[in-house]
Design a protein around this motif. Structure first.
Motif, PDB file in Angstrom:
ATOM      1  N   MET A 224       0.837  -1.177   0.000  1.00  0.00           N
ATOM      2  CA  MET A 224       0.000   0.000   0.000  1.00  0.00           C
ATOM      3  C   MET A 224       0.892   1.255   0.000  1.00  0.00           C
ATOM      4  SD  MET A 224      -3.012   0.827   2.675  1.00  0.00           S
ATOM      5  CE  MET A 224      -4.056   2.193   2.447  1.00  0.00           C
ATOM      6  N   GLU A 225       0.495   2.243  -0.758  1.00  0.00           N
ATOM      7  CA  GLU A 225       1.271   3.464  -0.891  1.00  0.00           C
ATOM      8  C   GLU A 225       1.151   4.323   0.372  1.00  0.00           C
ATOM      9  OE1 GLU A 225       1.929   6.676  -4.406  1.00  0.00           O
ATOM     10  OE2 GLU A 225      -0.119   6.092  -3.981  1.00  0.00           O
ATOM     11  N   GLU A 226       2.281   4.853   0.824  1.00  0.00           N
ATOM     12  CA  GLU A 226       2.275   5.727   1.988  1.00  0.00           C
ATOM     13  C   GLU A 226       1.834   7.121   1.571  1.00  0.00           C
ATOM     14  OE1 GLU A 226       5.550   5.680   4.799  1.00  0.00           O
ATOM     15  OE2 GLU A 226       6.351   3.970   3.683  1.00  0.00           O
ATOM     16  N   VAL A 227       0.995   7.739   2.418  1.00  0.00           N
ATOM     17  CA  VAL A 227       0.499   9.081   2.119  1.00  0.00           C
ATOM     18  C   VAL A 227       0.656   9.993   3.335  1.00  0.00           C
ATOM     19  CG1 VAL A 227      -1.185   8.319   0.396  1.00  0.00           C
ATOM     20  CG2 VAL A 227      -1.886   8.544   2.769  1.00  0.00           C
ATOM     21  N   ASP A 228       0.723  11.280   3.050  1.00  0.00           N
ATOM     22  CA  ASP A 228       0.629  12.324   4.067  1.00  0.00           C
ATOM     23  C   ASP A 228      -0.744  12.961   3.891  1.00  0.00           C
ATOM     24  OD1 ASP A 228       3.199  12.227   5.300  1.00  0.00           O
ATOM     25  OD2 ASP A 228       4.063  13.315   3.602  1.00  0.00           O
ATOM     26  N   TRP A 229      -1.356  13.376   4.982  1.00  0.00           N
ATOM     27  CA  TRP A 229      -2.660  14.028   4.923  1.00  0.00           C
ATOM     28  C   TRP A 229      -2.470  15.533   5.067  1.00  0.00           C
ATOM     29  CZ3 TRP A 229      -7.235  11.804   3.692  1.00  0.00           C
ATOM     30  CH2 TRP A 229      -7.220  10.418   3.585  1.00  0.00           C
ATOM     31  N   TYR A 230      -2.891  16.275   4.034  1.00  0.00           N
ATOM     32  CA  TYR A 230      -2.744  17.727   3.996  1.00  0.00           C
ATOM     33  C   TYR A 230      -4.093  18.399   4.227  1.00  0.00           C
ATOM     34  CZ  TYR A 230       1.995  17.519   2.104  1.00  0.00           C
ATOM     35  OH  TYR A 230       3.339  17.310   1.942  1.00  0.00           O
ATOM     36  N   VAL A 231      -4.104  19.360   5.154  1.00  0.00           N
ATOM     37  CA  VAL A 231      -5.289  20.182   5.396  1.00  0.00           C
ATOM     38  C   VAL A 231      -5.089  21.453   4.576  1.00  0.00           C
ATOM     39  CG1 VAL A 231      -6.735  21.307   7.125  1.00  0.00           C
ATOM     40  CG2 VAL A 231      -5.396  19.281   7.761  1.00  0.00           C
ATOM     41  N   LEU A 232      -6.047  21.760   3.699  1.00  0.00           N
ATOM     42  CA  LEU A 232      -5.940  22.891   2.777  1.00  0.00           C
ATOM     43  C   LEU A 232      -6.819  24.050   3.244  1.00  0.00           C
ATOM     44  CD1 LEU A 232      -6.285  20.835  -0.519  1.00  0.00           C
ATOM     45  CD2 LEU A 232      -4.190  21.403   0.729  1.00  0.00           C
ATOM     46  N   PHE A 233      -6.349  25.273   2.999  1.00  0.00           N
ATOM     47  CA  PHE A 233      -7.042  26.473   3.473  1.00  0.00           C
ATOM     48  C   PHE A 233      -7.202  27.500   2.358  1.00  0.00           C
ATOM     49  CE2 PHE A 233      -4.523  24.636   6.873  1.00  0.00           C
ATOM     50  CZ  PHE A 233      -5.487  24.441   7.855  1.00  0.00           C
ATOM     51  N   PRO A 234      -8.200  28.395   2.489  1.00  0.00           N
ATOM     52  CA  PRO A 234      -8.360  29.455   1.499  1.00  0.00           C
ATOM     53  C   PRO A 234      -7.305  30.561   1.660  1.00  0.00           C
ATOM     54  CG  PRO A 234     -10.035  29.655   3.198  1.00  0.00           C
ATOM     55  CD  PRO A 234      -9.286  28.391   3.472  1.00  0.00           C
ATOM     56  N   ASN A 235      -6.728  30.676   2.886  1.00  0.00           N
ATOM     57  CA  ASN A 235      -5.688  31.676   3.132  1.00  0.00           C
ATOM     58  C   ASN A 235      -4.835  31.245   4.321  1.00  0.00           C
ATOM     59  OD1 ASN A 235      -6.889  32.777   5.660  1.00  0.00           O
ATOM     60  ND2 ASN A 235      -8.522  33.399   4.239  1.00  0.00           N
ATOM     61  N   HIS A 236      -3.681  31.882   4.473  1.00  0.00           N
ATOM     62  CA  HIS A 236      -2.756  31.452   5.526  1.00  0.00           C
ATOM     63  C   HIS A 236      -3.258  31.769   6.933  1.00  0.00           C
ATOM     64  CE1 HIS A 236      -1.360  35.628   5.200  1.00  0.00           C
ATOM     65  NE2 HIS A 236      -0.852  35.469   6.400  1.00  0.00           N
ATOM     66  N   HIS A 237      -4.121  32.778   7.074  1.00  0.00           N
ATOM     67  CA  HIS A 237      -4.665  33.109   8.397  1.00  0.00           C
ATOM     68  C   HIS A 237      -5.445  31.929   8.982  1.00  0.00           C
ATOM     69  CE1 HIS A 237      -3.436  37.255   7.988  1.00  0.00           C
ATOM     70  NE2 HIS A 237      -4.045  37.316   6.816  1.00  0.00           N
ATOM     71  N   GLU A 238      -6.257  31.306   8.148  1.00  0.00           N
ATOM     72  CA  GLU A 238      -7.039  30.158   8.607  1.00  0.00           C
ATOM     73  C   GLU A 238      -6.123  28.993   8.991  1.00  0.00           C
ATOM     74  OE1 GLU A 238     -10.424  30.156   9.050  1.00  0.00           O
ATOM     75  OE2 GLU A 238     -10.375  32.258   8.468  1.00  0.00           O
ATOM     76  N   GLY A 239      -5.067  28.793   8.218  1.00  0.00           N
ATOM     77  CA  GLY A 239      -4.113  27.724   8.514  1.00  0.00           C
ATOM     78  C   GLY A 239      -3.426  27.932   9.853  1.00  0.00           C
TER      79      GLY A 239
ATOM     80  N   VAL B 121      -9.200  16.468  13.587  1.00  0.00           N
ATOM     81  CA  VAL B 121      -8.894  17.748  12.948  1.00  0.00           C
ATOM     82  C   VAL B 121     -10.161  18.354  12.373  1.00  0.00           C
ATOM     83  CG1 VAL B 121      -7.658  18.849  11.031  1.00  0.00           C
ATOM     84  CG2 VAL B 121      -6.483  17.174  12.482  1.00  0.00           C
ATOM     85  N   LYS B 122     -10.968  17.546  11.700  1.00  0.00           N
ATOM     86  CA  LYS B 122     -12.244  18.030  11.154  1.00  0.00           C
ATOM     87  C   LYS B 122     -13.133  18.572  12.264  1.00  0.00           C
ATOM     88  CE  LYS B 122     -12.494  14.867   7.218  1.00  0.00           C
ATOM     89  NZ  LYS B 122     -13.204  13.719   6.645  1.00  0.00           N
ATOM     90  N   ALA B 123     -13.211  17.847  13.376  1.00  0.00           N
ATOM     91  CA  ALA B 123     -14.064  18.251  14.492  1.00  0.00           C
ATOM     92  C   ALA B 123     -13.586  19.568  15.103  1.00  0.00           C
ATOM     93  CB  ALA B 123     -14.100  17.151  15.554  1.00  0.00           C
ATOM     94  N   VAL B 124     -12.289  19.715  15.298  1.00  0.00           N
ATOM     95  CA  VAL B 124     -11.754  20.954  15.869  1.00  0.00           C
ATOM     96  C   VAL B 124     -12.001  22.117  14.913  1.00  0.00           C
ATOM     97  CG1 VAL B 124      -9.639  22.164  16.560  1.00  0.00           C
ATOM     98  CG2 VAL B 124     -10.024  19.806  17.319  1.00  0.00           C
TER      99      VAL B 124
END
Length: 85
Positions: free
Chosen positions: A1-16, A57-60
């Motif tokens: 199985m391929e190893e993956v990283d999970w990336y959380v994407l944002f509309p701008n850096h402030h939200e990140g 992460v989704k819940a927070v």
């Protein structure tokens, strides 16, 4: 199985940055990273989170009302080499 990283994407850096601080308070491991061009060109930063923390992460993010454009898996780069010109 391929190893993956999970990336959380944002509309701008402030939200990140807001979510980064909230995840630290909740004890959830995350790393600020450049957003891979293959998944988005909107915001330059994203958060890399462990696969087992994606639901937390989704819940927070929902609780603190941080705008998230998505949480996506990206294949880990193997044999990455720095290219000089």
């Amino acid at each position: 199985m391929e190893e993956v990283d999970w990336y959380v994407l944002f509309p701008n850096h402030h939200e990140g940055l807001r979510l980064y601080r909230k995840l630290q308070v909740h004890g959830i491991s995350c790393t600020i990273a450049p957003t891979p061009r293959a998944v988005s060109s909107c915001c330059g930063i994203s958060l890399v989170v462990p696969a087992e923390a994606v639901d937390e992460v989704k819940a927070v993010a929902e609780t603190v009302q941080v705008k998230v454009e998505g949480i996506v898996p990206v294949a880990k780069r193997k044999q990455w080499k720095y290219r000089s010109s």
